[in-house]
Design a protein around this motif. Structure first.
Motif, PDB file in Angstrom:
ATOM      1  N   GLU A 101       0.841  -1.206   0.000  1.00  0.00           N
ATOM      2  CA  GLU A 101       0.000   0.000   0.000  1.00  0.00           C
ATOM      3  C   GLU A 101       0.874   1.252   0.000  1.00  0.00           C
ATOM      4  O   GLU A 101       0.593   2.223  -0.712  1.00  0.00           O
ATOM      5  CB  GLU A 101      -0.937   0.011   1.223  1.00  0.00           C
ATOM      6  CG  GLU A 101      -1.988  -1.078   1.211  1.00  0.00           C
ATOM      7  CD  GLU A 101      -3.163  -0.806   0.278  1.00  0.00           C
ATOM      8  OE1 GLU A 101      -3.231   0.291  -0.338  1.00  0.00           O
ATOM      9  OE2 GLU A 101      -4.023  -1.691   0.141  1.00  0.00           O
ATOM     10  N   ARG A 102       1.949   1.239   0.768  1.00  0.00           N
ATOM     11  CA  ARG A 102       2.872   2.382   0.789  1.00  0.00           C
ATOM     12  C   ARG A 102       3.543   2.564  -0.572  1.00  0.00           C
ATOM     13  O   ARG A 102       3.771   3.686  -1.008  1.00  0.00           O
ATOM     14  CB  ARG A 102       3.932   2.198   1.882  1.00  0.00           C
ATOM     15  CG  ARG A 102       3.369   2.315   3.277  1.00  0.00           C
ATOM     16  CD  ARG A 102       4.478   2.190   4.302  1.00  0.00           C
ATOM     17  NE  ARG A 102       3.931   2.140   5.643  1.00  0.00           N
ATOM     18  CZ  ARG A 102       4.662   2.306   6.737  1.00  0.00           C
ATOM     19  NH1 ARG A 102       5.965   2.538   6.654  1.00  0.00           N
ATOM     20  NH2 ARG A 102       4.097   2.243   7.937  1.00  0.00           N
ATOM     21  N   ALA A 163       4.718  -6.472 -10.727  1.00  0.00           N
ATOM     22  CA  ALA A 163       3.261  -6.540 -10.579  1.00  0.00           C
ATOM     23  C   ALA A 163       2.739  -5.297  -9.859  1.00  0.00           C
ATOM     24  O   ALA A 163       1.710  -4.729 -10.250  1.00  0.00           O
ATOM     25  CB  ALA A 163       2.872  -7.809  -9.825  1.00  0.00           C
ATOM     26  N   LEU A 164       3.448  -4.848  -8.834  1.00  0.00           N
ATOM     27  CA  LEU A 164       3.035  -3.636  -8.123  1.00  0.00           C
ATOM     28  C   LEU A 164       3.102  -2.417  -9.036  1.00  0.00           C
ATOM     29  O   LEU A 164       2.239  -1.532  -8.969  1.00  0.00           O
ATOM     30  CB  LEU A 164       3.915  -3.407  -6.892  1.00  0.00           C
ATOM     31  CG  LEU A 164       3.608  -4.274  -5.684  1.00  0.00           C
ATOM     32  CD1 LEU A 164       4.679  -4.081  -4.616  1.00  0.00           C
ATOM     33  CD2 LEU A 164       2.228  -3.957  -5.129  1.00  0.00           C
ATOM     34  N   ALA A 171      -4.313   1.619 -11.582  1.00  0.00           N
ATOM     35  CA  ALA A 171      -5.113   2.410 -10.641  1.00  0.00           C
ATOM     36  C   ALA A 171      -4.944   3.902 -10.920  1.00  0.00           C
ATOM     37  O   ALA A 171      -5.908   4.667 -10.839  1.00  0.00           O
ATOM     38  CB  ALA A 171      -4.722   2.076  -9.204  1.00  0.00           C
ATOM     39  N   GLY A 172      -3.714   4.304 -11.273  1.00  0.00           N
ATOM     40  CA  GLY A 172      -3.476   5.707 -11.584  1.00  0.00           C
ATOM     41  C   GLY A 172      -4.201   6.151 -12.833  1.00  0.00           C
ATOM     42  O   GLY A 172      -4.787   7.242 -12.877  1.00  0.00           O
ATOM     43  N   THR A 181      -5.933  -1.212  -4.010  1.00  0.00           N
ATOM     44  CA  THR A 181      -6.068  -2.094  -2.844  1.00  0.00           C
ATOM     45  C   THR A 181      -6.693  -3.421  -3.242  1.00  0.00           C
ATOM     46  O   THR A 181      -6.245  -4.478  -2.803  1.00  0.00           O
ATOM     47  CB  THR A 181      -6.899  -1.397  -1.740  1.00  0.00           C
ATOM     48  OG1 THR A 181      -6.159  -0.252  -1.285  1.00  0.00           O
ATOM     49  CG2 THR A 181      -7.169  -2.328  -0.572  1.00  0.00           C
ATOM     50  N   ARG A 182      -7.709  -3.387  -4.101  1.00  0.00           N
ATOM     51  CA  ARG A 182      -8.328  -4.638  -4.547  1.00  0.00           C
ATOM     52  C   ARG A 182      -7.341  -5.478  -5.348  1.00  0.00           C
ATOM     53  O   ARG A 182      -7.276  -6.699  -5.199  1.00  0.00           O
ATOM     54  CB  ARG A 182      -9.578  -4.341  -5.370  1.00  0.00           C
ATOM     55  CG  ARG A 182     -10.713  -3.778  -4.537  1.00  0.00           C
ATOM     56  CD  ARG A 182     -12.095  -3.952  -5.128  1.00  0.00           C
ATOM     57  NE  ARG A 182     -12.200  -3.975  -6.564  1.00  0.00           N
ATOM     58  CZ  ARG A 182     -12.430  -2.905  -7.340  1.00  0.00           C
ATOM     59  NH1 ARG A 182     -12.560  -1.711  -6.800  1.00  0.00           N
ATOM     60  NH2 ARG A 182     -12.536  -3.037  -8.635  1.00  0.00           N
ATOM     61  N   LEU A 183      -6.547  -4.832  -6.195  1.00  0.00           N
ATOM     62  CA  LEU A 183      -5.565  -5.566  -6.985  1.00  0.00           C
ATOM     63  C   LEU A 183      -4.424  -6.102  -6.116  1.00  0.00           C
ATOM     64  O   LEU A 183      -3.890  -7.180  -6.392  1.00  0.00           O
ATOM     65  CB  LEU A 183      -5.035  -4.683  -8.117  1.00  0.00           C
ATOM     66  CG  LEU A 183      -6.064  -4.311  -9.191  1.00  0.00           C
ATOM     67  CD1 LEU A 183      -5.482  -3.315 -10.176  1.00  0.00           C
ATOM     68  CD2 LEU A 183      -6.596  -5.545  -9.894  1.00  0.00           C
TER      69      LEU A 183
END
Length: 194
Positions: A101-102, A163-164, A171-172, A181-183
């Motif tokens: 998340e960070r 992947a991140l 998302a962006g 967050t879902r991904l």
């Protein structure tokens, strides 16, 4: 990362404590300004927010590009330093999720600095070193010092980092932080041993 966390690569002696505090305030103010205002962030406003004069800002960072590069290096360092802290204070899966998340937040903050960052990220050595230290941070979370690994054996940190990066881009592009967050949850299902 080449050079120090400040402006250009320097061979000068370390900063005095007050100069270090000024530089830290400048970087914090600049990061907030670029996140808020993008590449058009005002150098005068950054200096004012940091409580220093414009001359102080320009002595430390003679160009906006050097200021952006310093912010980027500082944020990468903070993100990497968070991995051992999270691993020591949280259960392995929670630590990994929090770090991911960070990472997404770090990537989102870079959007406001994108134009200026292109110059930094065209340096292959810098880009590869950044990728390596981020992968090391992920690896630290995948294989905690105590207890078993949370990841399946075939999972490697470089793949997780890629992947991140993809999650961040998706998302962006959608302008939807909750999608990230879902991904991340989906990614974790693919990483974690069952």
């Amino acid at each position: 990362m080449t050079g120090d966390e400040g402006g250009a690569t320097r061979s000068r002696r370390p900063l005095r404590a007050d100069a270090r505090r000024n530089e830290d305030r400048l970087l914090e103010a600049a990061a907030a300004a670029f996140e808020r205002d993008g590449a058009g962030a005002s150098v005068k406003d950054i200096a004012r927010s940091a409580g220093v004069g414009v001359g102080t800002l320009y002595r430390r960072f003679p160009s906006k590009e050097l200021l952006v590069a310093a912010i980027y290096r500082l944020e990468v360092r903070r993100l990497c330093e968070a991995a051992p802290d999270l691993a020591a204070t949280r259960p392995p899966l929670d630590a990994l999720r929090e770090w991911m998340e960070r990472f997404i937040d770090f990537m989102a903050a870079k959007d406001g600095m994108a134009d200026a960052l292109r110059a930094v990220l065209t340096d292959d050595d810098e880009r590869l070193e950044t990728r390596a230290v981020l992968a090391d941070a992920i690896d630290h979370l995948l294989t905690p010092a105590e207890g078993p690994s949370v990841a399946r054996p075939e999972i490697n940190a470089q793949d997780v980092l890629m992947a991140l990066g993809g999650i961040s881009l998706m998302a962006g592009a959608e302008g939807r932080r909750e999608l990230a967050t879902r991904l991340i949850d989906l990614l974790l299902h693919g990483i974690v041993k069952t």
